[in-house]
Design a protein around this motif. Sequence first.
Motif, mmCIF file in Angstrom:
data_model
loop_
_atom_site.group_PDB
_atom_site.id
_atom_site.type_symbol
_atom_site.label_atom_id
_atom_site.label_comp_id
_atom_site.label_asym_id
_atom_site.label_seq_id
_atom_site.Cartn_x
_atom_site.Cartn_y
_atom_site.Cartn_z
ATOM 1 N N GLY A 1 0.821 -1.204 0.000
ATOM 2 C CA GLY A 1 0.000 0.000 0.000
ATOM 3 C C GLY A 1 0.849 1.245 0.000
ATOM 4 O O GLY A 1 2.052 1.221 -0.320
ATOM 5 N N TRP A 2 0.230 2.374 0.361
ATOM 6 C CA TRP A 2 0.897 3.672 0.361
ATOM 7 C C TRP A 2 0.868 4.266 1.766
ATOM 8 O O TRP A 2 -0.087 4.059 2.532
ATOM 9 N N ILE A 3 1.884 5.034 2.086
ATOM 10 C CA ILE A 3 1.902 5.773 3.343
ATOM 11 C C ILE A 3 0.915 6.929 3.222
ATOM 12 O O ILE A 3 1.124 7.860 2.442
ATOM 13 N N GLU A 4 -0.164 6.854 3.965
ATOM 14 C CA GLU A 4 -1.214 7.870 3.860
ATOM 15 C C GLU A 4 -1.049 8.966 4.904
ATOM 16 O O GLU A 4 -1.290 10.142 4.627
ATOM 17 N N GLU A 5 -0.657 8.594 6.110
ATOM 18 C CA GLU A 5 -0.571 9.567 7.201
ATOM 19 C C GLU A 5 0.537 9.152 8.158
ATOM 20 O O GLU A 5 0.701 7.973 8.466
ATOM 21 N N ILE A 6 1.313 10.132 8.614
ATOM 22 C CA ILE A 6 2.346 9.901 9.619
ATOM 23 C C ILE A 6 1.975 10.747 10.830
ATOM 24 O O ILE A 6 2.071 11.978 10.795
ATOM 25 N N ASP A 7 1.514 10.093 11.887
ATOM 26 C CA ASP A 7 1.102 10.796 13.095
ATOM 27 C C ASP A 7 2.258 10.823 14.083
ATOM 28 O O ASP A 7 3.347 10.345 13.806
ATOM 29 N N ALA A 8 2.004 11.403 15.265
ATOM 30 C CA ALA A 8 3.047 11.497 16.275
ATOM 31 C C ALA A 8 3.414 10.145 16.856
ATOM 32 O O ALA A 8 4.514 9.959 17.371
ATOM 33 N N SER A 9 2.499 9.169 16.795
ATOM 34 C CA SER A 9 2.768 7.862 17.397
ATOM 35 C C SER A 9 2.491 6.688 16.470
ATOM 36 O O SER A 9 2.829 5.560 16.812
ATOM 37 N N TYR A 10 1.867 6.900 15.325
ATOM 38 C CA TYR A 10 1.553 5.791 14.433
ATOM 39 C C TYR A 10 1.555 6.261 12.987
ATOM 40 O O TYR A 10 1.549 7.456 12.697
ATOM 41 N N VAL A 11 1.571 5.280 12.095
ATOM 42 C CA VAL A 11 1.555 5.531 10.657
ATOM 43 C C VAL A 11 0.353 4.799 10.065
ATOM 44 O O VAL A 11 0.087 3.651 10.421
ATOM 45 N N VAL A 12 -0.368 5.447 9.177
ATOM 46 C CA VAL A 12 -1.508 4.844 8.486
ATOM 47 C C VAL A 12 -1.060 4.454 7.078
ATOM 48 O O VAL A 12 -0.620 5.304 6.299
ATOM 49 N N VAL A 13 -1.142 3.153 6.785
ATOM 50 C CA VAL A 13 -0.808 2.632 5.456
ATOM 51 C C VAL A 13 -2.113 2.311 4.735
ATOM 52 O O VAL A 13 -2.918 1.514 5.219
ATOM 53 N N ARG A 14 -2.335 2.949 3.597
ATOM 54 C CA ARG A 14 -3.539 2.690 2.805
ATOM 55 C C ARG A 14 -3.275 1.486 1.894
ATOM 56 O O ARG A 14 -2.500 1.565 0.941
ATOM 57 N N ILE A 15 -3.925 0.362 2.223
ATOM 58 C CA ILE A 15 -3.726 -0.865 1.452
ATOM 59 C C ILE A 15 -4.391 -0.710 0.083
ATOM 60 O O ILE A 15 -5.320 0.087 -0.094
#
Length: 379
Positions: free
Chosen positions: A213-227
Motif C-alpha cells: 500500500g501507500w503511506i497515507e498519514e504519519i502521526d506522532a505515534s503511528y503511521v496509516v498505510v492505505r492498502i
Amino acid sequence: MQAFWGDTRNLLISGAVLGGAIFLALLAHYVLYQIIERLARHKGDRANISVVTRSKSPARAIFPLLALVLALPFAPLPAHLKDILQHTLGLCVIASVGWGVIILVQLLGDLVFSRYTTDVDDNLVARRIRTQTLVLQRTVVVVITVVTLAIMLMTFPAVRHIGTSLLASAGLAGLIVGMAARSTLTNVIAGIQVAISQPIRIDDAVVVEGEWGWIEEIDASYVVVRIWDLRRLIVPLSYFIEKPFQNWTRTRADLLGTVMIYTDFTAPVEEIRQELLRLLKSTNLWDGKTWALQVTDMTYQSMQLRALMSARNGPTAFDLRCYVRENLIKYLQQNFPQSLPQGRNRNIPEAANGALHDPPLNSAPRFVGNNITAGDSAG
C-alpha cells in the motif's frame, strides 16, 4: 447595611470596569481584523489570507484576556477575590498563548504543504519535505502542549512544593516515568528519526507485514498505510525504525515489473517477444525505458517465459503487468493454441526429474502469473 451597599457598589463598579475592558478588546479585535482581512484580500495572496483566518480565533480569546489583566488592578475588588481572578486570568493567558503558538506552527506547516504538492509524477522532493514538515510539526505541537501545561501547573505553590520535594528522588521518579511512558517516548524519538533519516515519506509505496500500500498519514505515534484494496493498516511509528520493510519509492518511483507465462516447447519465442514489444508501445502505462522477454526455466511439461517491463510507479506497474499478462495469453490462444502447456505422460529417471525441477505429478501447469516483484500483494 452601609457595608453591604458598599460591597455591592464595588462589585458593580468592578463588573462595569471588567465588562468594559472585554467590550473594548472585542471591538479592537473586530476593527483590527476587518482591516487586515481587507488588505489580505486586496493583495490576493493565499498565504496572507490563511494567516489571518487561522490567527483570528486565538486572537479573539487573547485580546479580552489581556484587557482583563490590564483592567483588574483598577477594579475595587476584595484582595482575596482579586488574587483568585489574577491567577485564573494568568492561567487563561498562558493557555491562549500556547494555543496561538500551536496555530502558528500549524500555519507554517500549511504554507509548506501548499508550496510542495504531490500531485505530479516526479514528487520525490515534495514528499520528502512534506514528511519532514509533518513529523516535526506534530512533535513541536506535543512539546508546546507539555510545556504549556507544565508552566500552568507551576503557577500553583503546592505543585512547586511537590516538585521541590521530588528532586531528592529524581532518579527513581525518572525511572518510573520512563518505564510507564516507554512506548510513547519510543514513538516520539522514532518520529524524530523518521523526520531526519526518512525511511518513509508520505505517498511512499511500501510492503508492510505482507500488505502492499501507500503511506497515507504519519502521526506522532503511528503511521496509516492505505492498502491497495482501501483498507487501512495502523502501524506504530517505531516499527519503521526497528523492523525491516519494503519501500518501493525510497529514491525513485519507477519500478520493474515481471509477468511469467508458461508455454509448450513449441511456442515461438521470437514472435512472442515482438508481440510483447507491440503491446508495450500500444499503452501509456509503459515508460519506454526497459523491456525484455526471456526463457527463464523449464520443466518436463512446459517452459517459463519471463516478460520484463518498466513503469513510472508501483500502481502503474501493477496495471501494466495485468495488461501484458492478459494480452499475451490472448495472443497465444488466437495465434498459437498448440503452444499452450500440454499434459504429458512420462517415464524418465528420478535423477533427471530433479535436474529438470519437475513439479509433482498432480500439479498440471496452468496459465498463471508468478508475481514476484511489483504489486505482488496487490493482486
